[in-house]
Design an enzyme around this catalytic site. Sequence first.
Site: not given
Length: 213
Positions: A119, A148-150, A153
Amino acid sequence: MRDDANVRSGFNGTLVQGRKPALLVIDFQRGFTETAVSPLASDCSSAVTATNALIDAMRGIGPVIFSVVGYSANMADLGCWGQKCGSLSSLVRGTPPCELDPRLHYDAAVDLILEKTQASAFFGTALAGILASARCDMLIVAGCTTSGCVRASVVDAMQYGFPPFVVRDCVTDRSAAQHESNLIDMSSKYAEVFQLDAMLGILNDMVTPSALN
């Protein structure tokens, strides 16, 4: 945008805007933006359009970095994430789902594409070192998915010491409820959340050229 309960608990601070920003565009790849390409995709059109305005504004100011998630054909590098989402198996490196959305204003001459398997755009990549080398003091974040990935990060950006600034118009999620709740969560604890117009105004005031452009 911060949640009142978090404010009462002391989550009421504000991250300082830097002078050497980088832009991280997370996973705006065909597997997430074209519904005919992968079951993971949703309509990201408005966020992609807004992100292009952000990319254009970053030219001459700081590096633009794109992340793409993908796996080997045998899925040996997927790990246990595949147990939660079998559709991740559609993201095979070198196939259309792992190509950047062609609408993006990507410039191969100056931009960077990072490949990742999990992710966070920081996990297992050189992103932290790249940002440190560019002396980044402000990480502007766009992409998908917000929940999710936002979010993953953004949390890692905070932990690595790169203050994250999420542009609301430039992030999106297949779930509207998760989009909103995660924007609130990030704004309360891990990031600053700006409208696109406000971020464009900030970038317009910056004159420091990027070491990578």
